[in-house]
Design a protein around this motif. Sequence first.
Motif, PDB file in Angstrom:
ATOM      1  N   PHE A 114       1.255  -1.203   0.256  1.00 59.63           N
ATOM      2  CA  PHE A 114       0.446  -0.262   0.084  1.00 59.63           C
ATOM      3  C   PHE A 114       0.457   1.640   0.190  1.00 59.63           C
ATOM      4  O   PHE A 114       0.379   2.431  -0.764  1.00 59.63           O
ATOM      5  N   LEU A 115       2.402   1.044   1.174  1.00 62.93           N
ATOM      6  CA  LEU A 115       2.422   2.373   1.216  1.00 62.93           C
ATOM      7  C   LEU A 115       3.509   2.387  -0.617  1.00 62.93           C
ATOM      8  O   LEU A 115       3.882   3.250  -0.486  1.00 62.93           O
ATOM      9  N   GLY A 116       3.912   1.255  -0.954  1.00 59.65           N
ATOM     10  CA  GLY A 116       4.366   1.553  -1.932  1.00 59.65           C
ATOM     11  C   GLY A 116       3.976   1.375  -3.362  1.00 59.65           C
ATOM     12  O   GLY A 116       4.032   2.920  -4.124  1.00 59.65           O
ATOM     13  N   ALA A 117       2.416   1.627  -3.175  1.00 64.47           N
ATOM     14  CA  ALA A 117       1.633   2.115  -4.209  1.00 64.47           C
ATOM     15  C   ALA A 117       1.773   3.770  -4.520  1.00 64.47           C
ATOM     16  O   ALA A 117       1.587   4.446  -5.444  1.00 64.47           O
TER      17      ALA A 117
ATOM     18  N   LEU B  12      -3.475   3.860 -11.322  1.00 62.66           N
ATOM     19  CA  LEU B  12      -4.267   4.315 -10.619  1.00 62.66           C
ATOM     20  C   LEU B  12      -5.384   3.436 -10.297  1.00 62.66           C
ATOM     21  O   LEU B  12      -5.912   2.942  -9.456  1.00 62.66           O
ATOM     22  N   GLY B  13      -6.354   2.825 -10.999  1.00 60.86           N
ATOM     23  CA  GLY B  13      -6.525   2.535 -11.632  1.00 60.86           C
ATOM     24  C   GLY B  13      -7.132   0.704 -10.738  1.00 60.86           C
ATOM     25  O   GLY B  13      -8.189   0.183 -10.775  1.00 60.86           O
TER      26      GLY B  13
ATOM     27  N   GLY C 228     -13.642   2.762 -12.055  1.00 60.27           N
ATOM     28  CA  GLY C 228     -12.838   2.674 -11.425  1.00 60.27           C
ATOM     29  C   GLY C 228     -11.709   2.863 -11.567  1.00 60.27           C
ATOM     30  O   GLY C 228     -11.534   3.234 -10.868  1.00 60.27           O
ATOM     31  N   LEU C 229     -11.955   3.687 -13.053  1.00 66.34           N
ATOM     32  CA  LEU C 229     -10.328   4.359 -13.587  1.00 66.34           C
ATOM     33  C   LEU C 229     -10.385   5.889 -13.183  1.00 66.34           C
ATOM     34  O   LEU C 229     -11.550   5.804 -12.351  1.00 66.34           O
ATOM     35  N   SER C 230      -9.354   6.764 -13.239  1.00 61.10           N
ATOM     36  CA  SER C 230      -9.824   7.764 -12.891  1.00 61.10           C
ATOM     37  C   SER C 230      -9.766   8.913 -13.786  1.00 61.10           C
ATOM     38  O   SER C 230     -10.269   9.095 -14.713  1.00 61.10           O
ATOM     39  N   ILE C 231     -10.594  10.567 -12.808  1.00 63.67           N
ATOM     40  CA  ILE C 231     -10.597  11.116 -13.875  1.00 63.67           C
ATOM     41  C   ILE C 231      -9.939  11.894 -14.561  1.00 63.67           C
ATOM     42  O   ILE C 231     -10.640  11.803 -15.905  1.00 63.67           O
TER      43      ILE C 231
ATOM     44  N   PHE D 298      -2.610  11.936  -6.423  1.00 66.87           N
ATOM     45  CA  PHE D 298      -3.639  11.603  -6.775  1.00 66.87           C
ATOM     46  C   PHE D 298      -3.287  10.462  -5.243  1.00 66.87           C
ATOM     47  O   PHE D 298      -3.935   9.520  -5.375  1.00 66.87           O
ATOM     48  N   SER D 299      -2.427   9.499  -4.681  1.00 67.06           N
ATOM     49  CA  SER D 299      -1.780   9.810  -3.160  1.00 67.06           C
ATOM     50  C   SER D 299      -2.486   9.954  -2.527  1.00 67.06           C
ATOM     51  O   SER D 299      -2.881   9.024  -1.398  1.00 67.06           O
ATOM     52  N   PHE D 300      -3.179  10.821  -2.572  1.00 69.22           N
ATOM     53  CA  PHE D 300      -3.784  11.575  -1.828  1.00 69.22           C
ATOM     54  C   PHE D 300      -4.924  10.675  -1.841  1.00 69.22           C
ATOM     55  O   PHE D 300      -6.152  10.085  -0.023  1.00 69.22           O
ATOM     56  N   VAL D 301      -5.307  10.198  -2.743  1.00 66.47           N
ATOM     57  CA  VAL D 301      -6.851   9.721  -2.928  1.00 66.47           C
ATOM     58  C   VAL D 301      -6.812   7.955  -2.481  1.00 66.47           C
ATOM     59  O   VAL D 301      -7.399   7.701  -1.395  1.00 66.47           O
TER      60      VAL D 301
END
Length: 778
Positions: A122-125, A164-165, A242-245, A342-345
Motif C-alpha cells: 500500500f505504501l509502495g503504491a 491508479l485504477g 473504477g479508473l480516474s477522472i 492522486f496519492s491523496f486518493v
Amino acid sequence: MQEDFRLIVDLVTVLAAAAAGGLVAALCRQPALLGYILGGMVVGPAGLKLIKELIQIETLAQFGVAFLLFALGVEFSFTELKKVQKIALGGGGLQIALTILVTVVVCGVTGAWGTLPAKGVFLGAILSLSSTAVVLKCLMERNETATPHAQVMLGILVVQDLALGLMLAVLPALDKPPEAIGKAIALALLQIGLFAAGAVAVGIWLIPPLLRLLAKTESRELFLLGVVALCLGIALLTEYMGLSIEMGAFVAGLMISEVEYADQTLTYVEPLRDVFAALFFAAIGMLIDPVFLWENLELILGLVCLVFVGKFLIVTPIVRAFGYPLKTALIVGLGLAQIGEFSFVLASEGQALGLVSRRIYLLILGTTAVTLVLTPFVLRLVPKLLELPWLKSFLDTADAPLEVACDLPLQNHVVVCGYGRVGRNLVKLLQEHKYPVVVIDQSESKIQQMREAGVSYVYGNGASLHVLEAAGVGKATGMAIAMPDPMATRLCLKRALELAPELDIVVRANHNKDIELLYQLGAREVVQPEFEASLELASHLLAGNGLPSWTIQKEMQQIRNSHYLALRPERSPSEIARDLEVAAAQMNSKWYPLPPGSPLIGMTLEETDLRRLTGVSLVAIRRSGGEEIDYPDIQTTLEEGDRLLVVGESNEQAAFDQLAKGKVAIPSENAPCQWLLVPEDSPVAGKTLSQLHMRRQYGVQVQAIRRDGKFIRFPGGDTQLLVSDQLLLCGGSYPLNQVQEWLSPPSEDSRVVEVPVIQVPVNEAFQELLTSDNQQEL
C-alpha cells in the motif's frame, strides 16, 4: 447563510486567494502554482478557516486536473505518445513495480508497520505515483512540453495514471488471500481493456463527425459546450468504471488530437483549464496543516529526503537503461521524484480500510504536500545544477555518441540536427541534389528509420560537443537545426559555433520569442514555421490578384530580413526582458558590469567581435540611466556604466573578463583573422608560444586555440602547440601567409581552414593598449 450561496462565497474566496498568492509568487519570480497552494493554505481549515464547504471545493477542483489532462491529450496526440511508448509502458511499469518492491523490502527489514506485506504494498503504491498536474504545469510554464525529457516524463505519468485504477481495484483485496488479489487485478485489467477498445472506436467513428457538426454552427459557445461535455462525460465514465477522472480526460484529449479542430479546441479550453487548475492547486493547499507540519518537521523532512532520493535512484537508471542520454535521465529522475496528488486518493482509501492510522495518514499527506511544493524549485534548479563545472564535465564525457554510421562523409557535408518531419523533408531535398548529409538524433526509432533509409547518422544528443565532433561539424559546409527542445536548440547552436565559428547555420525557432535570441547566439538564418506558412499563403493570394512576382518576392524577403517583425505580435519591453531572462537563466549566463576605463567603452559590438574572440554572446545591455537594450544590434555602442548580459561557458566568460579589463587586446585596425591548422610534422608542434615568438617575428597574435572541441582563449606564452590544433591568428594578410607556409611543410597540401577576412576597427584606447607593456608576449 443559504447553502448554495455559501458555495459561491467559498468559490470566490478560493479564487481570490489563489490570485493573490499567484501575484505574490510572480513578484518573487516563483512559479504561480506555489502561490495558488499558499493561497489555499491561508484560507483553508488549517489557516483562517474561511472555507466551510471544503468537499464541494475539492469536487470542483477535480475539473482543474481534468482540463489540464484534457489539454495535454489534445497537444500530445497518439503520434507523440508512440515516440515514448517503450519507456512509458516498459519504464513506467518497471518504476511502479520496483518502487513497491523496494518499499516492501524496507518495511520488512525495518519492521515498520508490523509484519503485514499488504501495508508495504500500500505504501509502495502511494510512493510510486508522481504528480501529473504539478509536473505538467511546470513544463508548460517553461515551454518544455515538446522536449525529450518532458515527453518521457509525461509518458511515464500517463502509465502511472492508468495504474491508479488498478491500485484502487486491488486495494480492498490486499489483506485477503492471493486468489482474491488475482481476481481483482484481472477485473481491473478487463475494465481497462474494454475502455481502451471503446475509446479507439469512439475516437474513429464518433468524435470527428461530432466536432464537424459543432463547427458548422459557427458558434463559439456551442463548440465550447460540446467539447466540455465530451471531456467531462468521458472522465465521469472512467470514474464509474473504477479508473480516474483524469485518465478519462486525457483519453478524451487524445481522441480530439487527431481531428482537424484540435487547435481550435485547445484555444477555447485553455482559459477554463487555467482557472480550474488554479482552483485545484488551492485545494491542495487547503489540505496542508502547517501546525502538524511544524510539530513533525524533522520527521517529515526526513521522509521527503528519502522519497526524493529513493525515487530518483529508481527512475534515473530506468530511463538510462532505455537508451536516453544521462542528462535526460537525470532531469526525468528529479522531475518525477515527488509523490503525486492522486496519492491523496489512495491514502484516503487506505485509512478507510484500516491500513493506516490517522497519524500515518497525516504524515503521508504532509510528506506529499511538501514534495509537491518543492518540485517547481527542483525543476528550476536542474538546469543550473547541470551547468556546475564538475557535473558538466562528467555529462559531456557521458554524452558521447551511442552509435555512428560507418559511411559518414568526412568533409563538405551538411549536418542536420533532428529527424522529425522538418528534418526528414530537409534530408530528402538535400539528397535529391546529391549533397552529402549527416543527421544527428537521439531517438532510437528515428535512428532505425535512418538505418533503413540509408541515411548517415550519429546517434546521440545534438547539444553535446562530442556528438557534434563525431558528425564532423568542423568540416561541414552548413548546418540545419530542427530540434523540438528550445534549450537543446540554443546549446546545439552555440556549441556548433565553438567548433566552426564561420559555419552557415539555419535554425528553426520553436517559439516566436526565440527568434532574436537565436540570431544573437550566432544563427545565420532563423525560420519560424508559422510565419513561413503565412508568407507562402500570402504570396499565392497576391499573385492570384495580379501583383508581379518580383514585387511579392521583394516584400516577403524584406519581412524575413526584419526577423518577421511585421508579423510578430506587439510585446512590451518588460515581456521581452522577462522572456530573455528566463531563456538566459537556462544557459550559462551572467550580468557583467563593464569596468571603468574599459577599452570596450565607445566601441560598437561589430568592432569588438566578442563572439569570435571570446566565445560569449552579448544578449542584453542595461545602461546606467536604467534603459535596457535587449538583443542589441552590431551597431550598438558600449558606454561607461553598462551592465552586459553575456552567455557563455566559464572559460569564455573568463576570456571576456580579460578583454573587458584590458588584459588582452583585440586585433588592430584592418587586421584580418584566420583559422590555421597545425598539421603533422609541423615545425611548431610541441613548442610553446614563447619559444615561437610569432608576434615579434611575424607581427601576428594567437587569439585562440581550438583543441579536441575545447577552446583556449588568449593562450599564455607557456601554452604548447599540438598536432591538429586550430589557431585563430590575427595580423596582416602578408604575415598570415608567411605563418601559413611556416606551419605547413611543403609536401602538405591545403589543410588550412580558411575563413573570411574580418576588418576590425579599433579606437584610440586600443591603439594605446596594443603598444603597452601589459600585452602578452606570444
